[in-house]
Design a protein around this motif. Structure first.
Motif, PDB file in Angstrom:
ATOM      1  N   PHE A 291       0.903  -1.193   0.024  1.00  0.00           N
ATOM      2  CA  PHE A 291      -0.033  -0.078  -0.009  1.00  0.00           C
ATOM      3  C   PHE A 291       0.775   1.327  -0.024  1.00  0.00           C
ATOM      4  O   PHE A 291       1.820   1.469   0.808  1.00  0.00           O
ATOM      5  CB  PHE A 291      -0.684   0.082   1.290  1.00  0.00           C
TER       6      PHE A 291
ATOM      7  N   GLU B 124      -3.810   6.043   0.277  1.00  0.00           N
ATOM      8  CA  GLU B 124      -5.164   5.206   0.761  1.00  0.00           C
ATOM      9  C   GLU B 124      -5.546   4.314  -0.155  1.00  0.00           C
ATOM     10  O   GLU B 124      -6.115   4.871  -1.579  1.00  0.00           O
ATOM     11  CB  GLU B 124      -6.075   6.100   0.988  1.00  0.00           C
ATOM     12  N   GLU B 125      -6.201   2.873  -0.115  1.00  0.00           N
ATOM     13  CA  GLU B 125      -6.734   1.924  -1.280  1.00  0.00           C
ATOM     14  C   GLU B 125      -5.888   1.683  -2.450  1.00  0.00           C
ATOM     15  O   GLU B 125      -6.567   1.436  -3.424  1.00  0.00           O
ATOM     16  CB  GLU B 125      -8.142   2.469  -1.404  1.00  0.00           C
TER      17      GLU B 125
ATOM     18  N   HIS C  60      -6.444  -0.902  -7.140  1.00  0.00           N
ATOM     19  CA  HIS C  60      -7.290  -0.220  -6.205  1.00  0.00           C
ATOM     20  C   HIS C  60      -7.883  -1.475  -5.340  1.00  0.00           C
ATOM     21  O   HIS C  60      -8.236  -2.543  -5.913  1.00  0.00           O
ATOM     22  CB  HIS C  60      -8.316   0.685  -6.921  1.00  0.00           C
TER      23      HIS C  60
ATOM     24  N   GLU D 248     -10.193  -1.884  -2.053  1.00  0.00           N
ATOM     25  CA  GLU D 248     -11.180  -1.143  -0.994  1.00  0.00           C
ATOM     26  C   GLU D 248     -10.920  -1.684   0.520  1.00  0.00           C
ATOM     27  O   GLU D 248     -11.679  -2.490   1.091  1.00  0.00           O
ATOM     28  CB  GLU D 248     -12.514  -1.433  -1.291  1.00  0.00           C
ATOM     29  N   GLU D 249      -9.934  -1.511   0.998  1.00  0.00           N
ATOM     30  CA  GLU D 249      -9.441  -1.599   2.326  1.00  0.00           C
ATOM     31  C   GLU D 249      -8.791  -0.786   3.040  1.00  0.00           C
ATOM     32  O   GLU D 249      -8.146   0.291   2.500  1.00  0.00           O
ATOM     33  CB  GLU D 249      -8.445  -3.152   2.396  1.00  0.00           C
ATOM     34  N   ASP D 250      -9.007  -0.640   4.446  1.00  0.00           N
ATOM     35  CA  ASP D 250      -8.252   0.431   5.062  1.00  0.00           C
ATOM     36  C   ASP D 250      -6.771  -0.187   5.943  1.00  0.00           C
ATOM     37  O   ASP D 250      -6.795  -0.474   6.930  1.00  0.00           O
ATOM     38  CB  ASP D 250      -9.192   1.065   6.292  1.00  0.00           C
ATOM     39  N   VAL D 251      -5.922   0.203   4.954  1.00  0.00           N
ATOM     40  CA  VAL D 251      -4.601  -0.314   5.369  1.00  0.00           C
ATOM     41  C   VAL D 251      -3.832   1.092   5.281  1.00  0.00           C
ATOM     42  O   VAL D 251      -3.748   1.644   4.467  1.00  0.00           O
ATOM     43  CB  VAL D 251      -4.156  -1.510   4.461  1.00  0.00           C
ATOM     44  N   ALA D 252      -2.969   1.183   6.403  1.00  0.00           N
ATOM     45  CA  ALA D 252      -1.883   2.327   6.315  1.00  0.00           C
ATOM     46  C   ALA D 252      -0.894   1.974   5.525  1.00  0.00           C
ATOM     47  O   ALA D 252      -0.165   1.105   5.353  1.00  0.00           O
ATOM     48  CB  ALA D 252      -1.450   2.294   7.947  1.00  0.00           C
TER      49      ALA D 252
END
Length: 173
Positions: free
Chosen positions: A62, A65-66, A108, A110-114
């Motif tokens: 990552f 964001e996303e 892309h 769709e996950e909230d990963v730093a």
């Protein structure tokens, strides 16, 4: 503690090296454990299926964001792309950008990963990069020993391009 006999230079493309630069840059006394943890948390295994008999497997991280950066040759032409997150979940990914000459792709997810922290590299910079061994991410420390120019073939085998990169020194076992 025994030193690895496999210590030697690694050459990585600048953009791909950025994948594993969690916590590097101008750090002199950065928490090394935090750097390793950040690199592992942002790492993904990329799985791409298309017309090939077997799925292509690669790694990525990552970077925003996303958004995950990976190598294009893993996802080029794939009909289905998934990533395996650090927690082991397998989720869908969509290719949103690809550079066939530089062998880079952005997915892309769709996950909230730093995402990885941005850093800068120059000779002597220390950081971590993530590789996969037996389907598990492993974070390894490195030191940038020199800036180099790499003449690398494109993924179609029709030409090559010059890229900025770094020679890295790392223990790889």
């Amino acid at each position: 503690m025994r030193r690895s006999d496999r210590r030697g230079p690694l050459v990585a493309l600048a953009a791909v090296a950025a994948v594993g630069l969690a916590g590097c840059g101008d750090r002199d006394h950065h928490d090394e454990r935090g750097s390793h943890d950040s690199a592992l948390a942002a790492a993904v295994q990329v799985e791409a299926a298309g017309c090939q008999a077997a799925a292509s497997i690669g790694a990525g991280s990552f970077i925003a964001e996303e958004h995950v950066v990976t190598v294009a040759h893993v996802v080029a032409g794939a009909r289905h792309v998934h990533v395996v997150l650090a927690d082991g979940r397998r989720v869908d990914a969509t290719v949103v950008a690809i550079d066939r000459r530089k062998d880079l792709a952005v997915l892309h997810v769709e996950e909230d990963v730093a995402p990885l922290r941005r850093g800068s590299m120059r000779q002597g910079t220390a950081g971590t990069f993530t590789v996969y061994r037996d389907d598990r991410p492993v974070s390894l420390p490195f030191e940038a020993t020199a800036a180099v120019t790499i003449d690398a073939p494109d993924i179609d085998g029709t030409g090559s391009s010059l890229r900025s990169g770094y020679r890295l020194s790392a223990d790889v076992e």
